[in-house]
Enzyme design. Structure first.
Site, PDB file in Angstrom:
ATOM      1  N   GLU A  69      -2.430   2.173  78.868  1.00 41.49           N
ATOM      2  CA  GLU A  69      -3.105   2.172  77.562  1.00 41.49           C
ATOM      3  C   GLU A  69      -4.430   1.418  77.593  1.00 41.49           C
ATOM      4  OE1 GLU A  69      -0.455   0.461  74.600  1.00 41.49           O
ATOM      5  OE2 GLU A  69       1.136   1.718  75.421  1.00 41.49           O
ATOM      6  N   ARG A  77      -6.267  -7.725  67.327  1.00 38.68           N
ATOM      7  CA  ARG A  77      -6.466  -6.331  67.722  1.00 38.68           C
ATOM      8  C   ARG A  77      -5.473  -5.899  68.797  1.00 38.68           C
ATOM      9  NH1 ARG A  77     -11.181  -3.434  70.834  1.00 38.68           N
ATOM     10  NH2 ARG A  77     -11.041  -1.348  69.944  1.00 38.68           N
ATOM     11  N   HIS A 101      -3.156  -2.521  68.579  1.00 38.81           N
ATOM     12  CA  HIS A 101      -3.120  -1.466  69.595  1.00 38.81           C
ATOM     13  C   HIS A 101      -1.723  -1.344  70.198  1.00 38.81           C
ATOM     14  CE1 HIS A 101      -7.511  -0.331  70.538  1.00 38.81           C
ATOM     15  NE2 HIS A 101      -7.463  -0.857  69.341  1.00 38.81           N
ATOM     16  N   ASP A 102      -1.070  -2.483  70.371  1.00 39.11           N
ATOM     17  CA  ASP A 102       0.281  -2.437  70.915  1.00 39.11           C
ATOM     18  C   ASP A 102       1.185  -1.612  70.001  1.00 39.11           C
ATOM     19  OD1 ASP A 102       2.310  -3.024  72.728  1.00 39.11           O
ATOM     20  OD2 ASP A 102       3.019  -4.711  71.515  1.00 39.11           O
ATOM     21  N   ASP A 159       5.736  -2.919  71.687  1.00 38.35           N
ATOM     22  CA  ASP A 159       6.592  -3.110  72.856  1.00 38.35           C
ATOM     23  C   ASP A 159       5.868  -3.782  74.017  1.00 38.35           C
ATOM     24  OD1 ASP A 159       4.853  -1.139  73.603  1.00 38.35           O
ATOM     25  OD2 ASP A 159       6.371   0.235  74.362  1.00 38.35           O
ATOM     26  N   HIS A 215     -10.870  -6.329  59.964  1.00 35.11           N
ATOM     27  CA  HIS A 215     -12.269  -6.273  60.382  1.00 35.11           C
ATOM     28  C   HIS A 215     -13.131  -7.313  59.651  1.00 35.11           C
ATOM     29  CE1 HIS A 215     -11.788  -1.913  62.147  1.00 35.11           C
ATOM     30  NE2 HIS A 215     -11.160  -2.835  62.844  1.00 35.11           N
ATOM     31  N   SER A 244     -19.362 -13.687  57.678  1.00 27.84           N
ATOM     32  CA  SER A 244     -18.432 -14.727  58.126  1.00 27.84           C
ATOM     33  C   SER A 244     -17.580 -14.194  59.277  1.00 27.84           C
ATOM     34  CB  SER A 244     -17.533 -15.166  56.974  1.00 27.84           C
ATOM     35  OG  SER A 244     -16.899 -14.028  56.390  1.00 27.84           O
ATOM     36  N   PRO A 267      -6.245   5.412  65.574  1.00 24.59           N
ATOM     37  CA  PRO A 267      -7.151   6.109  64.650  1.00 24.59           C
ATOM     38  C   PRO A 267      -8.586   6.102  65.169  1.00 24.59           C
ATOM     39  CG  PRO A 267      -6.312   4.045  63.679  1.00 24.59           C
ATOM     40  CD  PRO A 267      -5.649   4.200  64.998  1.00 24.59           C
ATOM     41  N   ASN A 285      -9.625   1.679  74.023  1.00 22.34           N
ATOM     42  CA  ASN A 285      -9.428   0.244  74.253  1.00 22.34           C
ATOM     43  C   ASN A 285     -10.702  -0.496  73.892  1.00 22.34           C
ATOM     44  OD1 ASN A 285     -11.323  -0.166  76.379  1.00 22.34           O
ATOM     45  ND2 ASN A 285      -9.825   0.326  77.941  1.00 22.34           N
ATOM     46  N   ASP A 292     -18.038  -8.269  60.385  1.00 24.13           N
ATOM     47  CA  ASP A 292     -18.272  -8.883  59.076  1.00 24.13           C
ATOM     48  C   ASP A 292     -19.369  -9.930  59.254  1.00 24.13           C
ATOM     49  OD1 ASP A 292     -18.262 -10.189  56.663  1.00 24.13           O
ATOM     50  OD2 ASP A 292     -16.257 -11.047  56.902  1.00 24.13           O
ATOM     51  N   GLY A 294       4.878   2.130  69.738  1.00 22.14           N
ATOM     52  CA  GLY A 294       5.623   1.034  69.097  1.00 22.14           C
ATOM     53  C   GLY A 294       5.240  -0.331  69.647  1.00 22.14           C
ATOM     54  N   SER A 324       3.374  -2.857  75.529  1.00 18.05           N
ATOM     55  CA  SER A 324       2.859  -1.924  76.546  1.00 18.05           C
ATOM     56  C   SER A 324       1.346  -2.018  76.708  1.00 18.05           C
ATOM     57  CB  SER A 324       3.280  -0.488  76.228  1.00 18.05           C
ATOM     58  OG  SER A 324       2.893  -0.144  74.919  1.00 18.05           O
TER      59      SER A 324
HETATM   60  C1  HEM Z   1      -8.579   2.409  60.493  1.00 22.09           C
HETATM   61  C2  HEM Z   1      -8.186   2.106  61.670  1.00 22.09           C
HETATM   62  C3  HEM Z   1      -9.009   1.338  62.668  1.00 22.09           C
HETATM   63  C4  HEM Z   1     -10.043   1.771  63.423  1.00 22.09           C
HETATM   64  C5  HEM Z   1     -10.649   3.172  63.457  1.00 22.09           C
HETATM   65  C6  HEM Z   1     -10.489   0.645  64.210  1.00 22.09           C
HETATM   66  C7  HEM Z   1     -11.514   0.696  65.127  1.00 22.09           C
HETATM   67  C8  HEM Z   1     -12.062  -0.409  65.748  1.00 22.09           C
HETATM   68  C9  HEM Z   1     -13.204  -0.378  66.624  1.00 22.09           C
HETATM   69  C10 HEM Z   1     -13.967   0.891  67.032  1.00 22.09           C
HETATM   70  C11 HEM Z   1     -13.479  -1.647  66.989  1.00 22.09           C
HETATM   71  C12 HEM Z   1     -14.633  -2.120  67.868  1.00 22.09           C
HETATM   72  C13 HEM Z   1     -14.424  -1.842  69.317  1.00 22.09           C
HETATM   73  C14 HEM Z   1     -15.690  -2.034  70.108  1.00 22.09           C
HETATM   74  O1  HEM Z   1     -16.733  -1.496  69.777  1.00 22.09           O
HETATM   75  O2  HEM Z   1     -15.632  -2.777  71.076  1.00 22.09           O
HETATM   76  C15 HEM Z   1     -12.507  -2.488  66.356  1.00 22.09           C
HETATM   77  C16 HEM Z   1     -12.451  -3.854  66.479  1.00 22.09           C
HETATM   78  C17 HEM Z   1     -11.466  -4.634  65.926  1.00 22.09           C
HETATM   79  N1  HEM Z   1     -10.342  -4.180  65.251  1.00 22.09           N
HETATM   80 FE1  HEM Z   1     -10.066  -2.339  64.525  1.00 22.09          FE
HETATM   81  N2  HEM Z   1      -9.731  -0.438  63.916  1.00 22.09           N
HETATM   82  C18 HEM Z   1      -8.807  -0.064  62.979  1.00 22.09           C
HETATM   83  C19 HEM Z   1      -7.806  -0.848  62.447  1.00 22.09           C
HETATM   84  C20 HEM Z   1      -7.558  -2.145  62.823  1.00 22.09           C
HETATM   85  C21 HEM Z   1      -6.373  -2.893  62.489  1.00 22.09           C
HETATM   86  C22 HEM Z   1      -5.185  -2.332  61.703  1.00 22.09           C
HETATM   87  C23 HEM Z   1      -6.521  -4.133  63.022  1.00 22.09           C
HETATM   88  C24 HEM Z   1      -5.583  -5.307  62.995  1.00 22.09           C
HETATM   89  C25 HEM Z   1      -4.622  -5.479  62.130  1.00 22.09           C
HETATM   90  C26 HEM Z   1      -7.816  -4.169  63.668  1.00 22.09           C
HETATM   91  C27 HEM Z   1      -8.380  -5.254  64.257  1.00 22.09           C
HETATM   92  C28 HEM Z   1      -9.605  -5.268  64.882  1.00 22.09           C
HETATM   93  C29 HEM Z   1     -10.289  -6.485  65.290  1.00 22.09           C
HETATM   94  C30 HEM Z   1      -9.844  -7.893  64.992  1.00 22.09           C
HETATM   95  C31 HEM Z   1     -11.453  -6.090  65.967  1.00 22.09           C
HETATM   96  C32 HEM Z   1     -12.477  -6.990  66.660  1.00 22.09           C
HETATM   97  C33 HEM Z   1     -12.029  -7.210  68.084  1.00 22.09           C
HETATM   98  C34 HEM Z   1     -12.851  -8.201  68.882  1.00 22.09           C
HETATM   99  O3  HEM Z   1     -13.679  -8.921  68.338  1.00 22.09           O
HETATM  100  O4  HEM Z   1     -12.609  -8.245  70.107  1.00 22.09           O
HETATM  101  N3  HEM Z   1      -8.396  -2.933  63.555  1.00 22.09           N
HETATM  102  N4  HEM Z   1     -11.644  -1.714  65.622  1.00 22.09           N
HETATM  103  C1  LIG Z   2     -11.080   0.242  79.003  1.00 26.96           C
HETATM  104  O1  LIG Z   2     -11.299   1.571  79.430  1.00 26.96           O
HETATM  105  C2  LIG Z   2     -12.350   1.743  80.336  1.00 26.96           C
HETATM  106  C3  LIG Z   2     -12.468   3.221  80.633  1.00 26.96           C
HETATM  107  O2  LIG Z   2     -12.646   3.924  79.457  1.00 26.96           O
HETATM  108  C4  LIG Z   2     -12.091   0.912  81.593  1.00 26.96           C
HETATM  109  O3  LIG Z   2     -13.206   1.018  82.485  1.00 26.96           O
HETATM  110  C5  LIG Z   2     -11.882  -0.547  81.213  1.00 26.96           C
HETATM  111  O4  LIG Z   2     -11.529  -1.304  82.334  1.00 26.96           O
HETATM  112  C6  LIG Z   2     -10.778  -0.667  80.173  1.00 26.96           C
HETATM  113  N1  LIG Z   2     -10.620  -2.045  79.715  1.00 26.96           N
HETATM  114  C7  LIG Z   2      -9.539  -2.776  80.010  1.00 26.96           C
HETATM  115  C8  LIG Z   2      -9.454  -4.100  79.352  1.00 26.96           C
HETATM  116  O5  LIG Z   2      -8.669  -2.402  80.744  1.00 26.96           O
END
Ligand code: HEM
Ligand SMILES: *[C@@H]1O[C@H](CO)[C@@H](O)[C@H](O)[C@H]1NC(C)=O
Ligand SMILES: *[C@@H]1O[C@H](CO)[C@@H](O)[C@H](O)[C@H]1NC(C)=O
Ligand SMILES: *[C@@H]1O[C@H](CO)[C@@H](O)[C@H](O)[C@H]1NC(C)=O
Length: 320
Positions: free
Chosen positions: A90, A65, A69-70, A77, A196, A244, A165, A96, A241, A75, A79
Site C-alpha cells: 500500500e 493520516r 490510510h490504514d 489492520d 486537514h 494554523s 478517495p 500514498n 490550513d 480495514g 497493513s
Molecule cells: C475526502 C477524503 C480525503 C482526501 C481526498 C484526502 C487527500 C489528501 C491529500 C491529497 C493529501 C496531501 C498529500 C500530498 O500532497 O503529499 C492529504 C494530506 C493529509 N490528509 Fe487527507 N484526504 C482525505 C481525508 C483525510 C482523512 C479522513 C484524514 C484523517 C482523519 C486525513 C488526514 C490528512 C492529513 C493529516 C494530511 C497531511 C499529512 C502530512 O502533513 O504529512 N485526510 N490528504
Molecule cells: C509512494 O509511492 C511512490 C510511487 O508512487 C514510491 O516511489 C514511494 O517510495 C512511496 N512512498 C513510501 C513512503 O513508500
C-alpha cells in the site's frame, strides 16, 4: 426421522453460532483492551507521540493520516506499515503521496515489544497514535479509543488505488461514495476532512489548480499566494490550513467557506449538500468539533480488516 433432521439442524446452527462468536470475539474492540496484558501500551504510544511533537510540530499530521490510510485500505489492520514483498505494498501506491511518520510507530512498537512481546497490534498502535496526535495538536483534548484490532497479513498497492478517495474530485456525492463503501456517512466526510486542519500537501499534487484562473472555487488572492509559495517547484509543500498548520482547530471550515482550500476534495465541501454542516462546525465552539471528530474517528477506526493475522513483532513485517 423428522427428529433426526431437527437434531442435525440444531447442531449445525449451534456450530455456526459458536464460529460466529469466535470471529466476533476476535474482532470486538474494547476500551482498555490491554489493561491486563500490557498496561503500559497506551502511555508508551502517548510518550512517543509527544516526543515526536516536541521535535517536529508536523508529526501529528503524518500520524493521523497513516491511520486514515490504514483503515480505508483493507480495514484498520496495520497493513499501511508493511514493506513490499512479492507484490507492491500500500505504501508504494501513488495515493500514498508522501506518507510519513513510520519511525514514530517503529519507536513505540520497539518499546512496547520490550515490555510485552507480540501482544499489542500495530493496527492499535496506529489508532492510539492518531488519537494522541489530536491530543497534542489541540493542546489537550483527550478521548478514549478501543483496542483489539488484529494485524493484517496483506498489503497491496492496488487496494490503495481503488479504496482511497481521490483528491481531484469536486463532487461531494462522488467523494462520499468512497466513505459509504466503508460504512461511513456524508457527515463523516465533512467531519473527518477536518483533519486537514493539520499538515501539508506537495505542490505537485494540486498545481493543476494554479495553471489558470478558471477554477472559480478558489479565491484569486489565495491562488496567487499558492503560486508564490510553489514557484513552479512540484516538490515544495504548502500547508493545508495556512492560518494554523500545527493547531488542530476549526479554521479548516472557515477556509472551506472562503474558498481557501488547497485540495479540490476540500473545496467539494462548499456545496449545497454539506455547507450547512460546514457552517455549523465553523460556528460552534472548537470542543464541539473535537467531539464530533472523536466519534467519527471511532467509526473509521472500527473498519474491520479482511485478513486478520498474528500481532506483529515488527510493524513492517508479517509474523508467520
Ligand atoms: C475526502 C477524503 C480525503 C482526501 C481526498 C484526502 C487527500 C489528501 C491529500 C491529497 C493529501 C496531501 C498529500 C500530498 O500532497 O503529499 C492529504 C494530506 C493529509 N490528509 Fe487527507 N484526504 C482525505 C481525508 C483525510 C482523512 C479522513 C484524514 C484523517 C482523519 C486525513 C488526514 C490528512 C492529513 C493529516 C494530511 C497531511 C499529512 C502530512 O502533513 O504529512 N485526510 N490528504
Ligand atoms: C509512494 O509511492 C511512490 C510511487 O508512487 C514510491 O516511489 C514511494 O517510495 C512511496 N512512498 C513510501 C513512503 O513508500
Ligand atoms: C466560492 O466559490 C463558489 C464557486 O465555486 C462561489 O459561488 C462562492 O461565491 C465563493 N465564495 C466565496 C466566499 O468567495
Ligand atoms: C479573496 O480573499 C481576499 C482576502 O484574502 C478577499 O479580500 C477577497 O474579497 C476574496 N475574493 C473573493 C472573490 O471572495
Amino acid at each position: 426421522m423428522a427428529m433426526g433432521v431437527m437434531l442435525v439442524a440444531v447442531v449445525v446452527v449451534a456450530g455456526l453460532l459458536l464460529h460466529a462468536a469466535t470471529v466476533a470475539e476476535a474482532q470486538t474492540l474494547r476500551v482498555g483492551y490491554y489493561d491486563q496484558t500490557c498496561n503500559r501500551a497506551e502511555s508508551i504510544v502517548f510518550e512517543e507521540v509527544q516526543k515526536a511533537w516536541n521535535a517536529d510540530r508536523s508529526m501529528p499530521a503524518a500520524l493521523l493520516r497513516l491511520h486514515f490510510h490504514d483503515c480505508f485500505v483493507n480495514g484498520c489492520d496495520g497493513s499501511v506499515l508493511l514493506e513490499s514483498g512479492d507484490n507492491q505494498a500500500e505504501k508504494n501506491a501513488p495515493p500514498n503521496q508522501s506518507l510519513r511518520g513510520f519511525e514514530v510507530i517503529d519507536r513505540a512498537k520497539a518499546r512496547i515489544e520490550a515490555v510485552c512481546k507480540e501482544t499489542v497490534s500495530c493496527a492499535d498502535i496506529l489508532a492510539y497514535a492518531a488519537r494522541d496526535s489530536v491530543r497534542v495538536a489541540t493542546g489537550g483534548y483527550e478521548y478514549k479509543v478501543p483496542g483489539g484490532r488484529p494485524d493484517g497479513t496483506v498489503s497491496r498497492a492496488s487496494m490503495a488505488n481503488s479504496d482511497l478517495p481521490p483528491h481531484k474530485q469536486r463532487n461531494v456525492e462522488l467523494l462520499a461514495q468512497y466513505f459509504y463503501r466503508k460504512g461511513l456517512s456524508m457527515d463523516d466526510v465533512v467531519v473527518l476532512s477536518g483533519a486537514h486542519t493539520l499538515g501539508v500537501t506537495r505542490c505537485g499534487t494540486f498545481d493543476y489548480r494554479l495553471m489558470s484562473d478558471q477554477d472559480k472555487g478558489m479565491n484569486a488572492t489565495f491562488r496567487n499566494e499558492l503560486r508564490r509559495q510553489c514557484g513552479y517547484d512540484a516538490n515544495r509543500v504548502v500547508s493545508l490550513d495556512a492560518g494554523s498548520p500545527y493547531g488542530f482547530d476549526t479554521s479548516y471550515y472557515a477556509n472551506v467557506l472562503a474558498n481557501r482550500t488547497v485540495l479540490e476534495s476540500d473545496a467539494a465541501l462548499n456545496s449545497p449538500r454539506t455547507v450547512a454542516r460546514v457552517r455549523e462546525l465553523r460556528a460552534a465552539a472548537p470542543s464541539a468539533f473535537f467531539g464530533s471528530f472523536a466519534v467519527a474517528m471511532g467509526r473509521m477506526g472500527a473498519i474491520r480488516g479482511a485478513n486478520p493475522g498474528k500481532v506483529r513483532a515488527n510493524c513492517r513485517r508479517v509474523r508467520t
